[in-house]
Design a protein around this motif. Structure first.
Motif, PDB file in Angstrom:
ATOM      1  N   ALA A  58       2.212  -3.512  -4.572  1.00 43.24           N
ATOM      2  CA  ALA A  58       3.613  -3.250  -4.254  1.00 43.24           C
ATOM      3  C   ALA A  58       4.431  -4.540  -4.332  1.00 43.24           C
ATOM      4  O   ALA A  58       4.069  -5.576  -3.757  1.00 43.24           O
ATOM      5  CB  ALA A  58       3.723  -2.660  -2.854  1.00 43.24           C
ATOM      6  N   TYR A  99       8.726   1.773 -11.272  1.00 43.32           N
ATOM      7  CA  TYR A  99       8.845   0.799 -10.172  1.00 43.32           C
ATOM      8  C   TYR A  99       8.338  -0.593 -10.548  1.00 43.32           C
ATOM      9  O   TYR A  99       8.468  -1.525  -9.734  1.00 43.32           O
ATOM     10  CB  TYR A  99       8.073   1.291  -8.931  1.00 43.32           C
ATOM     11  N   GLU A 128       5.350  -1.662 -10.682  1.00 43.75           N
ATOM     12  CA  GLU A 128       4.301  -2.039  -9.744  1.00 43.75           C
ATOM     13  C   GLU A 128       2.962  -1.543 -10.286  1.00 43.75           C
ATOM     14  O   GLU A 128       2.839  -0.387 -10.735  1.00 43.75           O
ATOM     15  CB  GLU A 128       4.559  -1.444  -8.359  1.00 43.75           C
ATOM     16  N   ARG A 158       5.475   2.590   0.549  1.00 46.30           N
ATOM     17  CA  ARG A 158       4.307   2.358  -0.297  1.00 46.30           C
ATOM     18  C   ARG A 158       3.092   3.133   0.216  1.00 46.30           C
ATOM     19  O   ARG A 158       2.254   3.579  -0.570  1.00 46.30           O
ATOM     20  CB  ARG A 158       3.991   0.856  -0.363  1.00 46.30           C
ATOM     21  N   SER A 162       4.155  -9.923  -3.962  1.00 53.00           N
ATOM     22  CA  SER A 162       3.555  -8.584  -3.937  1.00 53.00           C
ATOM     23  C   SER A 162       2.445  -8.536  -2.901  1.00 53.00           C
ATOM     24  O   SER A 162       1.852  -9.563  -2.556  1.00 53.00           O
ATOM     25  CB  SER A 162       2.989  -8.203  -5.312  1.00 53.00           C
TER      26      SER A 162
END
Length: 462
Positions: free
Chosen positions: A142, A69, A71, A36, A121
């Motif tokens: 993330a 993703y 995210e 990340r 997250s």
């Protein structure tokens, strides 16, 4: 034993598996943070290269990242205005805090460890630009889901391995415990069987014993300890019953034998000359049986534990008295007695009657078996807490292989001549042990026998 082994094994397995599980979580979160952080750095570099003219391209990249993703991500300029955003609410307090930290050229940090129940997250922030010139910030929300699943799977594998190890150890410990405890259980069963048979043969009043004391430790050992206590009491009861039987039997035989001896004496006055030898042999046998009965009574009394402690008796005076008593018989037998030792007064911790019986038995044996021409020495000496009394002769002695047996009941050495019951030294041994002493028999060179008694001193006990 099984419980102890399992507790120890559980501690060892936990000591290995818990650090391994923590290490797995840290390793997975390290890979997660590196990935990340690399993504945030990529968008920061992209934002610094494109400038205002590249905002559509930046927004396209942000949208593609969000759809790929799942995210959230946001890119802001140095004033905090949003340049591109997808799936992330920049008005959230934690997002604003992460942006403010990135604008101060501070990168956001992730937790040092990851567990299956960690937050879904975490915010990863990176400044746009570097050094003293910060042109904006990148914030990525993330998702920790894949990482948490990886950690959960790893932990399940570790837990399964630990459980398998514990099951294996439990099986080995159970087998080992049974192997170790099986002799104890068998011995305890044998002891209980012995006790049951004994109580079936002994009256309840004689076999009744108090409850054994409570013990600590494993149940098998506690049971065995209790069974041994019960067996020891049973053996003591049996020994007491045996001594009582011997004493009662000897006492019951003494009076009939005395009456028979008197009748034989009266009958001897009328026995014809042809029957005189048979009468004489019968009289000798009755005398021998009478002697055995008397010795059995003395032995039964000697084997009975003393209930009171003796005040002590003068060993030197007792030795001189008994040697004077036996000197005539020794002279007739062609034996020369001699008293050796100091003239000091030594008090032995046993009754005078017991010491008299001991000396009479030893001097009687020397008179009977030493043989004509032998020399007999009777002496005593004092140690720090003991008195030693010895009687040695230069007679034919006893073969070396027979020395350990001559204190046994009714045992007579192969070199013994004349009459005897084989109980004399048994009585001496029993009286010596009852007083807390010991007896030692040894041979002399070239021939002879030495009997040494070690008795506690009365003045040392006081």
């Amino acid at each position: 034993m099984l419980v102890v082994l399992m507790i120890y094994s559980t501690i060892v397995v936990l000591a290995l598996s818990v650090p391994l599980a923590v290490l797995v979580g840290r390793e997975r979160v390290q890979r997660f943070s590196e990935n990340r952080a690399a993504a945030a750095t990529f968008f920061a570099e992209l934002s610094s290269r494109e400038g205002e003219s590249g905002i559509p391209r930046i927004r396209e990249s942000v949208q593609r990242y969000n759809s790929l993703y799942d995210e959230g991500i946001a890119i802001v300029d140095r004033t905090g205005a949003v340049r591109a955003s997808a799936g992330l609410d920049v008005e959230r307090a934690d997002v604003r805090q992460a942006i403010a930290g990135a604008l101060r050229n501070q990168r956001g940090s992730v937790p040092s460890g990851l567990t299956p129940w960690s937050q879904p997250s975490v915010l990863v922030a990176a400044p746009v630009g570097g050094g003293t010139q910060v042109d904006g910030a990148v914030v990525i929300a993330a998702s920790t889901g894949p990482a948490r699943r990886d950690v959960a799977v790893a932990w399940m594998v570790i837990a399964g391995g630990a459980l398998l190890i514990l099951v294996t150890v439990a099986l080995i410990a159970a087998a080992l415990s049974r192997w170790v405890v099986r002799p104890l259980t068998a011995l305890s069963s044998r002891v209980h069987t012995f006790g049951d048979k004994f109580h079936d043969q002994v009256p309840i009043e004689e076999s009744r014993s108090p409850e054994p004391p409570a013990y600590d430790g494993p149940p098998e050992v506690r049971e065995l300890s209790g069974a041994f206590d019960a067996m020891a009491k049973d053996v003591e009861t049996a020994t007491t019953a045996q001594r009582r039987l011997v004493a009662d039997t000897a006492h019951a035989l003494r009076n009939p034998l005395a009456a028979l001896r008197i009748r034989l004496d009266i009958l001897g006055m009328r026995v014809p000359e042809s029957a005189a030898p048979a009468h004489s042999k019968t009289t000798l046998e009755v005398d021998r049986l009478t002697t055995i009965v008397e010795d059995l009574l003395v032995l039964a009394a000697a084997e009975t534990p003393a209930h009171t402690q003796s005040a002590g008796c003068d060993v030197g005076a007792a030795v001189a008295e008994r040697v004077e008593f036996w000197s005539s018989a020794m002279t007739v037998a062609g034996i020369t007695p001699k008293i050796v030792g100091s003239d000091e007064t030594h008090l032995a911790a046993l009754p005078h009657d017991d010491l008299t019986r001991i000396l009479d038995a030893l001097l009687s044996n020397a008179t009977k078996y030493a043989g004509a021409g032998a020399n007999v020495e009777i002496g005593h000496r004092a140690l720090e807490h003991q008195v030693v009394i010895f009687v040695s002769d230069t007679g034919s002695g006893v073969p070396a292989e027979e020395l350990p047996n001559i204190i046994d009941r009714f045992y007579r050495g192969s070199s013994a001549q004349g009459t005897g019951t084989g109980l004399g030294l048994s009585i001496v041994h029993a009286l010596t042990e009852r007083a807390g002493g010991s007896l030692q028999v040894s041979g002399l060179r070239p021939s002879g026998l030495r009997i040494e008694l070690t008795l506690p001193r009365a003045d040392a006990l006081s």
